[in-house]
Design a protein around this motif. Structure first.
Motif, PDB file in Angstrom:
ATOM      1  N   TYR A 204       5.604 -25.317  -1.940  1.00  0.00           N
ATOM      2  CA  TYR A 204       6.696 -24.410  -2.294  1.00  0.00           C
ATOM      3  C   TYR A 204       6.099 -23.223  -3.035  1.00  0.00           C
ATOM      4  CZ  TYR A 204      11.345 -23.061  -3.960  1.00  0.00           C
ATOM      5  OH  TYR A 204      12.513 -22.395  -4.209  1.00  0.00           O
ATOM      6  N   GLY A 206       5.315 -20.718  -5.707  1.00  0.00           N
ATOM      7  CA  GLY A 206       5.645 -20.692  -7.139  1.00  0.00           C
ATOM      8  C   GLY A 206       5.711 -22.068  -7.774  1.00  0.00           C
ATOM      9  N   ALA A 207       5.339 -23.105  -7.025  1.00  0.00           N
ATOM     10  CA  ALA A 207       5.352 -24.461  -7.612  1.00  0.00           C
ATOM     11  C   ALA A 207       4.403 -24.495  -8.808  1.00  0.00           C
ATOM     12  CB  ALA A 207       4.917 -25.486  -6.568  1.00  0.00           C
ATOM     13  N   VAL A 208       4.817 -25.184  -9.858  1.00  0.00           N
ATOM     14  CA  VAL A 208       3.986 -25.258 -11.068  1.00  0.00           C
ATOM     15  C   VAL A 208       2.805 -26.205 -10.819  1.00  0.00           C
ATOM     16  CG1 VAL A 208       5.447 -27.082 -12.068  1.00  0.00           C
ATOM     17  CG2 VAL A 208       4.042 -25.696 -13.564  1.00  0.00           C
ATOM     18  N   MET A 232      16.416 -25.290 -12.213  1.00  0.00           N
ATOM     19  CA  MET A 232      15.570 -24.437 -11.342  1.00  0.00           C
ATOM     20  C   MET A 232      14.364 -25.244 -10.873  1.00  0.00           C
ATOM     21  SD  MET A 232      15.846 -20.906 -13.487  1.00  0.00           S
ATOM     22  CE  MET A 232      17.153 -20.734 -14.707  1.00  0.00           C
ATOM     23  N   GLY A 234      12.905 -26.065  -8.092  1.00  0.00           N
ATOM     24  CA  GLY A 234      11.961 -25.727  -7.019  1.00  0.00           C
ATOM     25  C   GLY A 234      11.629 -26.962  -6.199  1.00  0.00           C
ATOM     26  N   GLY A 236      10.376 -29.691  -7.268  1.00  0.00           N
ATOM     27  CA  GLY A 236      10.532 -30.945  -8.001  1.00  0.00           C
ATOM     28  C   GLY A 236       9.315 -31.431  -8.771  1.00  0.00           C
ATOM     29  N   LEU A 238       8.222 -30.949 -11.810  1.00  0.00           N
ATOM     30  CA  LEU A 238       8.502 -31.453 -13.168  1.00  0.00           C
ATOM     31  C   LEU A 238       9.256 -32.784 -13.105  1.00  0.00           C
ATOM     32  CD1 LEU A 238       9.440 -28.000 -14.654  1.00  0.00           C
ATOM     33  CD2 LEU A 238       7.665 -29.487 -15.583  1.00  0.00           C
ATOM     34  N   ASP A 255      18.737 -26.485  -8.138  1.00  0.00           N
ATOM     35  CA  ASP A 255      18.126 -25.225  -7.705  1.00  0.00           C
ATOM     36  C   ASP A 255      19.108 -24.536  -6.773  1.00  0.00           C
ATOM     37  OD1 ASP A 255      14.918 -24.164  -7.745  1.00  0.00           O
ATOM     38  OD2 ASP A 255      16.243 -23.248  -6.244  1.00  0.00           O
ATOM     39  N   VAL A 256      19.043 -23.200  -6.811  1.00  0.00           N
ATOM     40  CA  VAL A 256      19.984 -22.413  -6.023  1.00  0.00           C
ATOM     41  C   VAL A 256      19.572 -22.378  -4.550  1.00  0.00           C
ATOM     42  CG1 VAL A 256      18.836 -20.149  -6.321  1.00  0.00           C
ATOM     43  CG2 VAL A 256      21.349 -20.284  -6.233  1.00  0.00           C
ATOM     44  N   GLY A 280      22.738 -25.380  -6.476  1.00  0.00           N
ATOM     45  CA  GLY A 280      23.717 -24.597  -7.220  1.00  0.00           C
ATOM     46  C   GLY A 280      23.031 -23.705  -8.231  1.00  0.00           C
ATOM     47  N   ASP A 281      23.847 -22.912  -8.921  1.00  0.00           N
ATOM     48  CA  ASP A 281      23.334 -21.998  -9.944  1.00  0.00           C
ATOM     49  C   ASP A 281      23.091 -22.803 -11.218  1.00  0.00           C
ATOM     50  OD1 ASP A 281      22.885 -20.055 -11.877  1.00  0.00           O
ATOM     51  OD2 ASP A 281      24.241 -18.632 -10.898  1.00  0.00           O
ATOM     52  N   ALA A 282      21.854 -22.734 -11.711  1.00  0.00           N
ATOM     53  CA  ALA A 282      21.499 -23.512 -12.906  1.00  0.00           C
ATOM     54  C   ALA A 282      22.215 -22.997 -14.148  1.00  0.00           C
ATOM     55  CB  ALA A 282      19.988 -23.455 -13.112  1.00  0.00           C
ATOM     56  N   LEU A 283      22.791 -21.808 -14.061  1.00  0.00           N
ATOM     57  CA  LEU A 283      23.493 -21.281 -15.238  1.00  0.00           C
ATOM     58  C   LEU A 283      24.948 -21.753 -15.278  1.00  0.00           C
ATOM     59  CD1 LEU A 283      21.994 -17.678 -15.477  1.00  0.00           C
ATOM     60  CD2 LEU A 283      21.017 -19.887 -16.100  1.00  0.00           C
ATOM     61  N   PRO A 297      11.467 -21.129 -15.208  1.00  0.00           N
ATOM     62  CA  PRO A 297      12.226 -20.090 -14.512  1.00  0.00           C
ATOM     63  C   PRO A 297      11.314 -19.213 -13.665  1.00  0.00           C
ATOM     64  CG  PRO A 297      12.201 -19.711 -16.897  1.00  0.00           C
ATOM     65  CD  PRO A 297      11.528 -21.018 -16.652  1.00  0.00           C
TER      66      PRO A 297
END
Ligand code: SAM
Length: 375
Positions: A204, A206-208, A232, A234, A236, A238, A255-256, A280-283, A297
């Motif tokens: 993915y 931007g995956a950490v 958020m 991504g 997964g 984390l 995640d959106v 969905g939107d995390a906010l 983020p």
């Protein structure tokens, strides 16, 4: 002191200083032989990697490697395979020190055998199909000769570019008996770095980095009663690293992006761990109440933009607070340091910063924020 986290001083467990294997009266204790192992990690994670090694491995206390900010050395007393359980280390190497003036001497019988034996030990932990060198001058005639002798002795083909078993050959880092540092050969344990997780079946953008994710999990504390939320999420990373670190009472990712939900689901399945992944939107409000909230983020141009990130970071702190149970911890990785500093100042009625850890990863300097919910 965070819940369920060991004291982060690198003090070894009590049995680690002396190495007797027999305590029967009249029998002289025999010293158990230790293996020198170098663990590499991302600069910034030294303390966390040291704590993890002290907690997981039967070894002497981790020591810094002179001149390096991304490595520590341990004298391992337990099985070499134990290093495979480390989650915050990038890689583990068996260290062989040779009091020789130049790499050419490594081709002599005794020296060669030590390298062959260490390659065998690495093979027993995880089989490689080939080997290669990481060394200045690895394309020289000396290394060609060394490669051919090692190949003959181990039966492993030498593959200069894609060899799986990595042998690092470097000038020694400490002076030997002759006063000269000699040469070190570091034989990597296993065919891939520890940071390359077998569970990552869906890449993915931007995956950490998984070792940073594992460090965030350690910093947040691992409690089996935790209800875990990854905003958020991504792919997964984390979530997976948290669930592999220990049981939890519940785990949810949001995640959106539909691709993120698909990637997370695939990676969770491959890791044989279970979490609910919502699109969905995390906010927006997330149903439920959570004890540990993890997030990294978007940054740069991959997801989101610098302009929208101020609102996103502020919104993240508010949304995480709304979802947080009393006593909850929030662990955020961000590259947007100025934006995060401001968001944290503005949200000081909601969250207190307990700790910050700066990490150096591939030219980027993101920061981990560990926050406690104000109750
Ligand atoms: C840096 S990536 C996360 C990477 C993830 N930790 C991983 O290892 O794959 C940021 C993620 O935030 C998501 N995102 C951005 N804005 C969002 C929002 N408002 N709500 C939910 N997800 C959002 C993006 O779709 C992206 O997957």
């Amino acid at each position: 002191m965070p819940r369920n986290r060991k004291n982060r001083s690198a003090a070894p467990p009590a049995h680690h200083g002396s190495h007797p294997t027999s305590r029967r009266p009249g029998v002289r204790p025999t010293a158990r032989r230790s293996v020198a192992v170098e663990l590499t990690f991302l600069p910034g994670l030294a303390q966390i990697a040291s704590d993890e090694a002290s907690g997981l491995l039967t070894s002497g206390p981790p020591r810094p490697v002179p001149g390096r900010e991304d490595a520590l050395e341990i004298s391992l007393l337990g099985p070499l395979a134990d290093v495979a359980a480390l989650r915050t280390a990038v890689a583990a190497f068996v260290v062989l020190r040779f009091d020789v003036p130049r790499p050419k001497s490594l081709t002599s019988g005794d020296h060669l055998q030590r390298i062959v034996d260490a390659m065998g030990s690495s093979q027993r932990v995880g089989r490689s199909a080939s080997f290669r060198f990481e060394a200045a001058g690895s394309d020289s005639a000396v290394f060609a000769r060394l490669a051919s002798l090692l190949s003959e002795a181990t039966g492993l083909p030498y593959d200069e570019k894609n060899g799986e078993l990595v042998l690092r050959v470097r000038r020694g880092v400490t002076a030997g008996a002759s006063g000269d540092p000699g040469w070190d050969v570091l034989v990597r344990v296993g065919p891939r770095p520890l940071s390359a997780r077998p569970w990552r079946v869906a890449d993915y953008p931007g995956a950490v980095n998984a070792t940073i994710a594992a460090a965030m999990v350690q910093l947040g504390g691992v409690d089996p009663g935790d209800r875990v939320l990854n905003l958020m999420c991504g792919s997964g990373t984390l979530l997976v690293e948290r669930l592999l670190a220990g049981p939890s009472a519940a785990a949810v990712g949001v995640d959106v992006a539909s691709e993120a939900v698909a990637a997370s689901s695939a990676n969770l399945r491959a890791a044989a761990v279970t979490a609910q992944v919502l699109q969905g939107d995390a906010l927006d409000p997330v149903p439920g109440s959570f004890d540990l909230i993890l997030a990294d983020p978007p940054w740069g141009t991959l997801h989101g933009s610098h302009e929208s990130n101020a609102a996103l970071h502020a919104g993240l702190l508010t949304a995480a607070y709304a979802a947080a149970a009393p006593g909850a911890r929030l662990v955020v990785l961000t590259h947007e340091i100025k934006i995060m500093e401001r968001a944290v100042r503005d949200a000081d009625a909601l969250w207190h910063v307990r700790e910050q850890v700066r990490v150096f990863a591939k030219g980027h300097h993101p920061r981990i924020y560990v926050l406690d919910r104000t109750d």
